[in-house]
Design a protein around this motif. Structure first.
Motif, PDB file in Angstrom:
ATOM      1  N   THR A 132       0.868  -1.168   0.000  1.00 35.35           N
ATOM      2  CA  THR A 132       0.000   0.000   0.000  1.00 35.35           C
ATOM      3  C   THR A 132       0.905   1.219   0.000  1.00 35.35           C
ATOM      4  OG1 THR A 132      -1.756   1.209   1.145  1.00 35.35           O
ATOM      5  CG2 THR A 132      -0.168   0.083   2.515  1.00 35.35           C
ATOM      6  N   ASP A 133       0.435   2.307  -0.523  1.00 30.41           N
ATOM      7  CA  ASP A 133       1.241   3.519  -0.609  1.00 30.41           C
ATOM      8  C   ASP A 133       0.922   4.511   0.497  1.00 30.41           C
ATOM      9  OD1 ASP A 133       2.593   2.650  -2.906  1.00 30.41           O
ATOM     10  OD2 ASP A 133       0.948   3.320  -4.193  1.00 30.41           O
ATOM     11  N   ASP A 134       0.224   4.045   1.522  1.00 30.34           N
ATOM     12  CA  ASP A 134      -0.166   4.933   2.607  1.00 30.34           C
ATOM     13  C   ASP A 134       0.763   4.717   3.797  1.00 30.34           C
ATOM     14  OD1 ASP A 134      -1.317   6.499   4.496  1.00 30.34           O
ATOM     15  OD2 ASP A 134      -3.253   5.471   4.531  1.00 30.34           O
ATOM     16  N   PRO A 135       1.739   5.612   4.024  1.00 32.13           N
ATOM     17  CA  PRO A 135       2.668   5.411   5.143  1.00 32.13           C
ATOM     18  C   PRO A 135       1.986   5.447   6.497  1.00 32.13           C
ATOM     19  CG  PRO A 135       2.954   7.591   4.185  1.00 32.13           C
ATOM     20  CD  PRO A 135       2.026   6.841   3.282  1.00 32.13           C
ATOM     21  N   ALA A 136       0.842   6.136   6.593  1.00 29.15           N
ATOM     22  CA  ALA A 136       0.135   6.205   7.867  1.00 29.15           C
ATOM     23  C   ALA A 136      -0.495   4.875   8.230  1.00 29.15           C
ATOM     24  CB  ALA A 136      -0.932   7.295   7.809  1.00 29.15           C
ATOM     25  N   LEU A 137      -0.709   4.018   7.241  1.00 33.03           N
ATOM     26  CA  LEU A 137      -1.347   2.732   7.487  1.00 33.03           C
ATOM     27  C   LEU A 137      -0.334   1.660   7.861  1.00 33.03           C
ATOM     28  CD1 LEU A 137      -4.059   1.156   7.403  1.00 33.03           C
ATOM     29  CD2 LEU A 137      -3.558   0.627   5.007  1.00 33.03           C
ATOM     30  N   CYS A 138       0.869   1.742   7.311  1.00 28.55           N
ATOM     31  CA  CYS A 138       1.853   0.659   7.438  1.00 28.55           C
ATOM     32  C   CYS A 138       2.923   0.917   8.483  1.00 28.55           C
ATOM     33  CB  CYS A 138       2.540   0.422   6.090  1.00 28.55           C
ATOM     34  SG  CYS A 138       1.408  -0.023   4.763  1.00 28.55           S
ATOM     35  N   ALA A 139       2.886   2.037   9.174  1.00 33.01           N
ATOM     36  CA  ALA A 139       3.966   2.374  10.102  1.00 33.01           C
ATOM     37  C   ALA A 139       3.411   3.105  11.311  1.00 33.01           C
ATOM     38  CB  ALA A 139       5.020   3.240   9.402  1.00 33.01           C
ATOM     39  N   CYS A 140       4.246   3.235  12.331  1.00 33.49           N
ATOM     40  CA  CYS A 140       3.949   4.059  13.498  1.00 33.49           C
ATOM     41  C   CYS A 140       4.926   5.226  13.504  1.00 33.49           C
ATOM     42  CB  CYS A 140       4.088   3.255  14.786  1.00 33.49           C
ATOM     43  SG  CYS A 140       2.860   1.940  14.962  1.00 33.49           S
ATOM     44  N   ALA A 141       4.431   6.393  13.856  1.00 31.45           N
ATOM     45  CA  ALA A 141       5.248   7.611  13.819  1.00 31.45           C
ATOM     46  C   ALA A 141       5.605   8.066  15.230  1.00 31.45           C
ATOM     47  CB  ALA A 141       4.508   8.720  13.080  1.00 31.45           C
ATOM     48  N   ASP A 142       6.734   8.742  15.329  1.00 24.01           N
ATOM     49  CA  ASP A 142       7.193   9.352  16.582  1.00 24.01           C
ATOM     50  C   ASP A 142       7.101  10.856  16.472  1.00 24.01           C
ATOM     51  OD1 ASP A 142       7.922   6.845  17.493  1.00 24.01           O
ATOM     52  OD2 ASP A 142      10.036   7.077  16.945  1.00 24.01           O
ATOM     53  N   GLU A 143       7.143  11.513  17.618  1.00 22.39           N
ATOM     54  CA  GLU A 143       7.412  12.940  17.617  1.00 22.39           C
ATOM     55  C   GLU A 143       8.897  13.095  17.370  1.00 22.39           C
ATOM     56  OE1 GLU A 143       6.160  14.881  21.105  1.00 22.39           O
ATOM     57  OE2 GLU A 143       4.060  14.308  20.910  1.00 22.39           O
ATOM     58  N   GLU A 144       9.260  13.919  16.382  1.00 20.84           N
ATOM     59  CA  GLU A 144      10.669  14.032  16.009  1.00 20.84           C
ATOM     60  C   GLU A 144      11.472  14.638  17.151  1.00 20.84           C
ATOM     61  OE1 GLU A 144      13.328  16.227  12.597  1.00 20.84           O
ATOM     62  OE2 GLU A 144      11.363  15.430  12.067  1.00 20.84           O
ATOM     63  N   GLU A 145      12.625  14.035  17.413  1.00 17.29           N
ATOM     64  CA  GLU A 145      13.512  14.530  18.462  1.00 17.29           C
ATOM     65  C   GLU A 145      14.813  15.008  17.854  1.00 17.29           C
ATOM     66  OE1 GLU A 145      15.664  11.348  20.721  1.00 17.29           O
ATOM     67  OE2 GLU A 145      14.040  10.116  19.954  1.00 17.29           O
ATOM     68  N   GLU A 146      15.594  15.681  18.659  1.00 16.63           N
ATOM     69  CA  GLU A 146      16.869  16.220  18.180  1.00 16.63           C
ATOM     70  C   GLU A 146      17.831  15.091  17.860  1.00 16.63           C
ATOM     71  OE1 GLU A 146      19.506  19.255  17.114  1.00 16.63           O
ATOM     72  OE2 GLU A 146      17.383  19.304  17.623  1.00 16.63           O
ATOM     73  N   SER A 147      18.525  15.198  16.713  1.00 15.85           N
ATOM     74  CA  SER A 147      19.512  14.193  16.333  1.00 15.85           C
ATOM     75  C   SER A 147      20.669  14.208  17.318  1.00 15.85           C
ATOM     76  CB  SER A 147      20.035  14.462  14.916  1.00 15.85           C
ATOM     77  OG  SER A 147      21.081  13.578  14.606  1.00 15.85           O
ATOM     78  N   GLN A 148      21.177  13.023  17.657  1.00 21.95           N
ATOM     79  CA  GLN A 148      22.296  12.936  18.587  1.00 21.95           C
ATOM     80  C   GLN A 148      23.642  13.163  17.914  1.00 21.95           C
ATOM     81  OE1 GLN A 148      22.118   9.177  20.666  1.00 21.95           O
ATOM     82  NE2 GLN A 148      20.909  10.062  22.307  1.00 21.95           N
ATOM     83  N   GLY A 149      23.641  13.240  16.603  1.00 26.14           N
ATOM     84  CA  GLY A 149      24.909  13.456  15.912  1.00 26.14           C
ATOM     85  C   GLY A 149      25.771  12.204  15.905  1.00 26.14           C
ATOM     86  N   SER A 150      27.070  12.372  16.117  1.00 23.85           N
ATOM     87  CA  SER A 150      27.981  11.248  15.997  1.00 23.85           C
ATOM     88  C   SER A 150      27.762  10.249  17.125  1.00 23.85           C
ATOM     89  CB  SER A 150      29.425  11.749  16.039  1.00 23.85           C
ATOM     90  OG  SER A 150      29.679  12.415  17.252  1.00 23.85           O
ATOM     91  N   ARG A 151      27.982   8.981  16.790  1.00 18.14           N
ATOM     92  CA  ARG A 151      27.772   7.903  17.755  1.00 18.14           C
ATOM     93  C   ARG A 151      28.939   6.928  17.710  1.00 18.14           C
ATOM     94  NH1 ARG A 151      25.021   5.659  14.773  1.00 18.14           N
ATOM     95  NH2 ARG A 151      25.145   7.308  13.247  1.00 18.14           N
TER      96      ARG A 151
END
Length: 371
Positions: free
Chosen positions: A341-360
């Motif tokens: 299906t082409d609906d990302p809202a149907l096939c996945a769960c979303a997060d509230e975007e957080e700040e990238s941690q950068g290098s790991r």
């Protein structure tokens, strides 16, 4: 009376200079604020007065100022352009007015050092990277290969695949054991998003639909089919149910307050998925260690009476189907997504975007690092 000789009258003073005769001093007035220096040989040197006009022509001064201004503007524009396309610096990204790139680790469970296998892995990783590297301002992509068994060809894998690291692991626990090693060993250093895959995509057509649906705020998405299940019984089609008892154990460990039979929920096949750092860390590291203990139980453990061996335990099928439950993304709506299906809202769960941690830092196992 004649004045004494010693009191003779003074000679008359010289007449005043006529105003019509210009004085040499008035013609060349001393410069204001003149500065005098003495050379080592004692000669006095004079610097021009600050009030004296510059000997440089005014048009040349104006041209110089214009050239300096143009140079400054060119440098500023060049820096802005660099910041706009710089993918590794959150600071420069914010300076350019765009979000910082998200870090993405492609974790590969691998066991094949033949020339054909390495060549296939090379094209496999290039295909996966292509979904994320088209816009380098969105993702900073790295690959970590977990090679089970002996790792004599680690240098070959690093060179041919461009991976950041090759990590050697004991050949036990199927692909799920590899994923758990990465999660446990790097629990505090996870990428913003981790793509867990094997050396091939089990369901290529399904994955081809799901990979483009991955977004910056994706929390979980499977690259294999979804099915709905009632606790440990998956409903493949009417009249075709399949039961895997250990799914109950995993559910109750990760959802202790919700009975396993309480609701219909989604499971998945293929054991290949993407999960965010936020989703993974919704569970304590001890819970992943508990699963690892069952998956890599010592030889002779009662769990092998259910079937399989240490390198391919039957429990691995329960874990494969339980990744949605582990990542708290098992709503029944996912079962409607099933294959494509082409609906990302149907096939996945979303997060509230957080700040990238950068290098790991990737740690754990026996690691061979790339450049």
């Amino acid at each position: 009376m004649t004045a004494p000789a010693d009191h003779a009258a003074s000679p008359p003073s010289a007449p005043a200079a006529s105003s019509s005769v210009p004085s040499s001093r008035s013609a060349s007035p001393s410069p204001k604020y003149a500065v005098h220096l003495h050379s080592p040989k004692g000669r006095r040197l004079s610097l021009p007065s600050l009030s004296q006009p510059s000997s440089a022509p005014r048009p040349l001064q104006r041209l110089t100022r214009k050239l300096l201004l143009l140079l400054a503007l060119a440098l500023l524009a060049s820096f802005a352009l660099y910041a706009r396309h710089q993918t590794h610096s959150p600071f420069l990204a914010r300076l350019a007015g765009r979000p910082a790139p998200r870090t993405l680790d492609i974790v590969v469970a691998y066991y094949d050092l033949s020339p054909e296998g390495v060549s296939h892995l090379q094209s496999h990783l290039a295909n996966l990277r292509s979904y994320f590297e088209e816009d380098k301002t969105e993702w900073e992509v790295s690959a970590i290969i977990y090679q089970k068994g002996d790792v004599p060809g680690a240098g070959v894998l690093l060179r041919e695949t461009g991976a950041k690291a090759v990590v050697g692991l004991e050949n036990v626990g199927r692909e799920g054991g590899t994923y758990l090693h990465h999660i446990i060993d790097n629990y505090n250093h996870l990428a913003d998003l981790t793509l867990f895959v094997q050396h091939h995509l089990g369901w290529e057509k399904v994955a081809a639909h799901r990979l483009p649906q991955i977004q910056r705020n994706t929390g979980f998405i499977s690259l294999g089919p979804y099915y709905n299940a009632t606790c440990e019984t998956e409903h493949r089609s009417p009249g075709d149910d399949f039961t895997i008892p250990r799914i109950r154990d995993i559910w109750e460990e990760f959802h202790p307050t919700e009975p396993c039979e309480s609701n219909l929920r989604a499971i998945t096949w293929a054991g290949q998925f993407a999960a965010s750092r936020s989703r993974i860390r919704m569970n304590s590291v001890e819970k992943y260690e508990w699963v690892m203990g069952l998956l890599e139980a010592p030889k002779g453990d009662a769990i092998y009476k259910e079937g399989g061996t240490r390198n391919a335990p039957w429990f691995g099928h329960s874990l494969e189907r339980s990744w949605p439950a582990i990542m708290h993304c098992s709503e029944p709506r996912l079962g409607l997504c099933r294959y494509t299906t082409d609906d990302p809202a149907l096939c996945a769960c979303a997060d509230e975007e957080e700040e990238s941690q950068g290098s790991r830092l990737i740690r754990g196992g026996r690691a061979w690092w790339g450049a």
